[in-house]
Design an enzyme around this catalytic site. Structure first.
Site, PDB file in Angstrom:
ATOM      1  N   ASP A 217       0.883  -1.163   0.000  1.00  0.00           N
ATOM      2  CA  ASP A 217       0.000   0.000   0.000  1.00  0.00           C
ATOM      3  C   ASP A 217       0.920   1.212   0.000  1.00  0.00           C
ATOM      4  O   ASP A 217       1.509   1.551   1.021  1.00  0.00           O
ATOM      5  CB  ASP A 217      -0.872  -0.053   1.267  1.00  0.00           C
ATOM      6  CG  ASP A 217      -1.632   1.249   1.522  1.00  0.00           C
ATOM      7  OD1 ASP A 217      -1.625   2.115   0.632  1.00  0.00           O
ATOM      8  OD2 ASP A 217      -2.222   1.380   2.612  1.00  0.00           O
ATOM      9  N   LYS A 280       2.756  11.482  -3.741  1.00  0.00           N
ATOM     10  CA  LYS A 280       1.692  10.789  -4.473  1.00  0.00           C
ATOM     11  C   LYS A 280       0.693  11.791  -5.068  1.00  0.00           C
ATOM     12  O   LYS A 280       0.006  11.497  -6.035  1.00  0.00           O
ATOM     13  CB  LYS A 280       0.991   9.835  -3.510  1.00  0.00           C
ATOM     14  CG  LYS A 280       0.031   8.864  -4.133  1.00  0.00           C
ATOM     15  CD  LYS A 280      -0.355   7.814  -3.114  1.00  0.00           C
ATOM     16  CE  LYS A 280      -1.595   7.050  -3.479  1.00  0.00           C
ATOM     17  NZ  LYS A 280      -1.966   6.078  -2.456  1.00  0.00           N
ATOM     18  N   GLU A 386      -7.183   0.610  -4.228  1.00  0.00           N
ATOM     19  CA  GLU A 386      -7.099   0.494  -2.768  1.00  0.00           C
ATOM     20  C   GLU A 386      -8.399  -0.033  -2.140  1.00  0.00           C
ATOM     21  O   GLU A 386      -8.348  -0.979  -1.358  1.00  0.00           O
ATOM     22  CB  GLU A 386      -6.703   1.850  -2.159  1.00  0.00           C
ATOM     23  CG  GLU A 386      -5.231   2.139  -2.404  1.00  0.00           C
ATOM     24  CD  GLU A 386      -4.861   3.604  -2.278  1.00  0.00           C
ATOM     25  OE1 GLU A 386      -5.673   4.409  -1.785  1.00  0.00           O
ATOM     26  OE2 GLU A 386      -3.734   3.950  -2.684  1.00  0.00           O
ATOM     27  N   ASP A 415     -13.004   4.705   2.101  1.00  0.00           N
ATOM     28  CA  ASP A 415     -11.550   4.722   2.322  1.00  0.00           C
ATOM     29  C   ASP A 415     -11.053   6.172   2.335  1.00  0.00           C
ATOM     30  O   ASP A 415     -10.919   6.805   1.292  1.00  0.00           O
ATOM     31  CB  ASP A 415     -10.891   3.911   1.183  1.00  0.00           C
ATOM     32  CG  ASP A 415      -9.379   3.846   1.317  1.00  0.00           C
ATOM     33  OD1 ASP A 415      -8.817   4.499   2.217  1.00  0.00           O
ATOM     34  OD2 ASP A 415      -8.749   3.138   0.504  1.00  0.00           O
TER      35      ASP A 415
END
Ligand code: AMP
Length: 802
Positions: A217, A280, A386, A415
């Site tokens: 992850d 990211k 994810e 999430d």
């Protein structure tokens, strides 16, 4: 050779089913006299004898059928199995075997009829459904085939052949393409039929136990690594027992050391320009993107435009300026996760990985993630979403296992992490995870909540304490770290203090949960708006969702939870999966599936994901002409036919966009390419087929071909959108290897230095001073391993290796 009899004829001709006959005899016996009983008994005995004789003969024909089958003599096999059926029409295996033989002869109708008969005779025999699935598939009835395989899997969840069949039929369904523009294809001819000898359970060929696949992850703020080993998922902790690692990379200009993870984060406020995080948020994007511009202003380190329009990070490495691609920073984090896993498992061969990305990541962002993996020396088997990974983790969880059984369940994965937000609705049924819809925001998460609170605290410092830190990056970084700590505390307390040490003074500013919620109300509302949209896309009402699963550190915020509970009309939210580890956990499961792991815990699972954004090309008038609508299952191939707008036009520009707006100006350009050599004809005559192939990673390939001239042009969008070239990746890979070697050297020097220090403190005062002076006289950067080892030897010690 006579045509084999059809099932129905055979049964009426031969006349009876021994069991039925006996039952009838028993039923009649109640009101018959003794002599009738004798007659009946004799008849029953005769029937039994005939049945036994029939079975014996049938066994001989069956054996012959199997021999024919093994030598690919399908017609001979059909003949023999037909004779076996004539001798004993009650044996489901004969129908199963004849069905397989028919299938190989291409006689699908007969194959389906026999498989149906087999299922009818033995409804609890899983393989019958497998046969039926294979036959229906060849008949082109994919949905029915899927149904048959699913029935079989219910009876025998670990049957590898059935699972494989189901997997393949779903893949065929998903990748079926646009039937309006492609010839409808039946099941591929090459589909193997399970040989009839498989009436004895076939054991899949053993697979070699290779090294486990890393499930990583790669988070905006934290990263986590897991593997599936010995039948379970293990989340791997770093040397200090931490199971999540900050996605931070720093270069220490003093020592020249590269720091990753906690060590990089810990020194962030003292090394502002050379500590990199939140990368990211700019990965796989262009400098000109509005969002990147915003990040460039927000982040304390320097982001500049590279030659190809990509944002680059300005760093100082060993005293020299260096421009690093975001992929390189992410690669350093991925490399650290690999190192942690190898250290924890005592191996050096963990080179394969499944890496997760937000569901809402576009094609270029996915490609950039793959490139980061390659730079870290990883073979990225798959990039998965994810929330889908989190769903896999939930599926392996006890609660999730129960949810899969019976009627199946609709699950909503919420999430909310540090930098990204995703919502996914899935249906979980009998090991199949089918994503219905997905949506989110690649720029919404805990970091945003920290930023609003930090702005408030900076204002408070100015108002109450007359301290202006707004122009000081280092102080702002301290405020941010203190705010994040306070935010976490507010998840369990109503009130807390933001404590910051600035200029030797301690400041403590009160922060209530209510204030935190008010400051972030807009962000919180945005999360709910996404939930509504995704539910709408999945055509489900909140009350039709059986379980709401929370993933990501920010779901610990009580307000987020209460808003969700209220909207979804549920009493409880599922917290049974660890919100920080679920994504890596699911990635490890997917890694195990992809590596062919036959463990029942994961081999029974199948993931069917979707694409988050519509994909299409620009047509006349900046029109977005959609080829793959959002929430289409992946992998998939779709095509549409386009034409020219002008007479004798022989070339055209294919511009590929993603997004939901009807006008391309408001959508995101993924790439473009030119097609030349189009048929010279009047406008609207040429036929240009544009084909979109979206692979399982969500990466797009586009091909355009003129159906008349057959000229073809294509591009892989990741490349077209000016991501890293193969050469660039290779260059970065060798640089990363060099960094890794330097890191290793640094670790070794640190080890030896620690050993020397240890010896010093255990020695007499004079010796201690001598050793410490020796050490202090040399900076870590200037010291060599050889010097340190030599010093230890002079002192009479063997250099220790850990
Ligand atoms: P993830 O990306 O899933 O690792 O989530 C990290 C984010 O979760 C960061 O922004 C953290 O500040 C946030 N977070 C972690 N624990 C808590 C907590 N107890 N309350 C609020 N936010 C938290």
């Amino acid at each position: 050779m006579p045509a084999p009899p059809r099932n129905g004829e055979r049964r009426t001709k031969k006349g009876f089913n021994p069991k039925a006959r006996t039952d009838r005899a028993q039923q009649a016996g109640q009101d018959q006299d003794d002599s009738d009983d004798e007659v009946m008994m004799a008849a029953a005995q005769k029937a039994n004898f005939e049945a036994a004789e029939g079975k014996a003969k049938a066994a001989v024909h069956k054996a012959a059928g199997n021999t024919f089958f093994a030598s690919s003599n399908w017609a001979g096999a059909v003949q023999s199995f037909s004779e076996a059926i004539q001798c004993d029409p009650t044996d489901h295996v004969f129908f199963s075997n004849r069905s397989a033989s028919y299938l190989n002869l291409g006689k699908t109708n007969e194959a389906v009829a026999d498989a149906k008969e087999c299922v009818k005779l033995s409804p609890a025999w899983a393989k019958g459904y497998s046969r039926l699935g294979a036959a229906l598939w060849k008949e082109g009835k994919l949905a029915d085939a899927k149904q048959a395989y699913s029935e079989g899997l219910k009876l025998e969840p670990t049957n590898a052949v059935i699972k494989q069949g189901l997997r393949e039929v779903i893949e065929a369904m998903v990748g079926g393409g646009d039937k309006s523009s492609e010839p409808a294809t039946a099941a591929p001819e090459s589909k193997d039929v399970v040989p009839p000898s498989a009436d004895v359970e076939t054991t899949p060929a053993p697979v070699e136990d290779g090294p486990p696949v890393l499930g990583i992850d790669l988070g905006t703020t934290y990263s986590c690594v897991a593997v599936f080993m010995d039948g379970e998922v293990q989340v791997l902790a770093d040397d200090e027992g931490r199971r999540t690692v900050p996605s931070y990379v720093a270069f220490n200009s003093g020592t020249g050391e590269r720091l990753i993870g906690e060590r990089a984060k810990a020194q962030a406020s003292k090394n502002i320009d050379n500590t990199f995080f939140d990368v990211k948020r700019i990965l796989g994007q262009k400098m000109s993107d509005e969002a990147v511009q915003k990040e460039a202003k927000r982040l304390p380190f320097k982001i500049i435009a590279g030659d190809n329009g990509q944002p680059l990070i300005q760093a100082e490495v060993n005293g020299k300026p260096r421009k690093l691609a975001p992929e390189e920073i992410s690669a350093a984090v991925l490399g650290e996760m690999k190192r942690i896993a190898e250290a924890r498992l005592g191996r050096t061969d963990l080179t394969k990985a499944v890496i997760t990305v937000p569901a809402y990541f576009n094609d270029a962002q996915r490609k950039a993630t793959q490139a980061a993996g390659a730079i870290a020396g990883l073979e990225v088997l798959r990039v998965i979403n994810e929330p889908t990974a989190a769903a896999l983790a939930y599926g392996l969880d006890e609660k999730g296992q129960a949810a899969q059984k019976g009627k199946g369940s609709n699950i909503l994965i919420f999430d909310l992490g540090g930098g990204t937000f995703d919502v996914t609705v899935l249906r979980i049924e009998e090991g199949i995870f089918e994503v219905k819809a997905t949506g989110g925001d690649t720029r919404l998460g805990g970091e945003d909540f920290d930023a609003t609170v930090a702005t408030h605290i900076i204002a408070e410092l100015k108002k109450v304490h007359k301290l202006d830190v707004s122009g000081d990056a280092q102080k702002k970084s301290r405020v941010k770290a203190a705010v994040e700590k306070a935010k976490r505390a507010l998840s369990s307390n109503e009130v807390t203090k933001v404590e910051i040490a600035l200029d030797g003074e301690e400041y403590a500013i009160d922060l209530t949960r209510a204030k935190f919620e008010a400051l972030n109300a807009e962000f919180f509302d945005r999360t709910l708006a996404t939930v509504k949209k995704v539910l709408n896309d999945s055509k489900l009402k909140p009350t039709e969702i059986d379980e709401v699963v929370l993933v990501g550190g920010s779901t610990r915020i009580p307000k987020i939870q209460s808003m969700l509970r209220e909207y979804m009309q549920v009493e409880t939210l599922c917290k049974s999966v660890n919100p920080d580890e679920a994504v890596a956990y699911g990635a490890a499961v997917q890694g195990a599936i992809l590596s062919g792991c036959r463990h029942p815990a994961c081999s029974a699972l199948l993931l069917v994901d979707v694409t988050p954004l519509s994909l299409g090309i620009e047509t006349q008038g900046s029109n977005m002409s959609i080829i793959i609508p959002r929430n289409s299952q992946i992998p998939c191939t779709r095509s549409s036919i386009f034409t020219t707008t002008e007479d004798y036009q022989t070339g055209l520009e294919v511009k590929v966009f993603e997004g939901e707006r009807p006008c391309t100006n408001s959508n995101h350009l993924l790439g473009d390419f030119h097609v030349s050599g189009i048929e010279r004809a009047k406008r609207e005559v040429p036929q240009i087929q544009v084909m979109f192939a979206l692979d399982a990673n969500g990466v797009l390939n586009v091909t355009a071909s003129d159906l008349t001239t057959k000229v073809t042009a294509s591009c892989q969008i990741g490349g077209a959108c000016k991501g890293l070239s193969k050469e660039e990746i290779e260059k970065m890979l060798s640089e990363a290897a060099q960094y890794a070697a330097e890191d290793e050297l640094f670790r070794r020097k640190l080890e030896l230095k620690n050993q020397l220090e240890h010896i010093a403190y255990a020695s007499s005062e004079a010796d201690r001073d001598e050793i410490l002076v020796w050490l202090e006289g040399r900076g870590m950067a200037d010291m060599t391993v050889e010097q340190l080892e030599a010093k230890l030897k002079v002192l009479g010690y063997e250099p220790r290796t850990v």
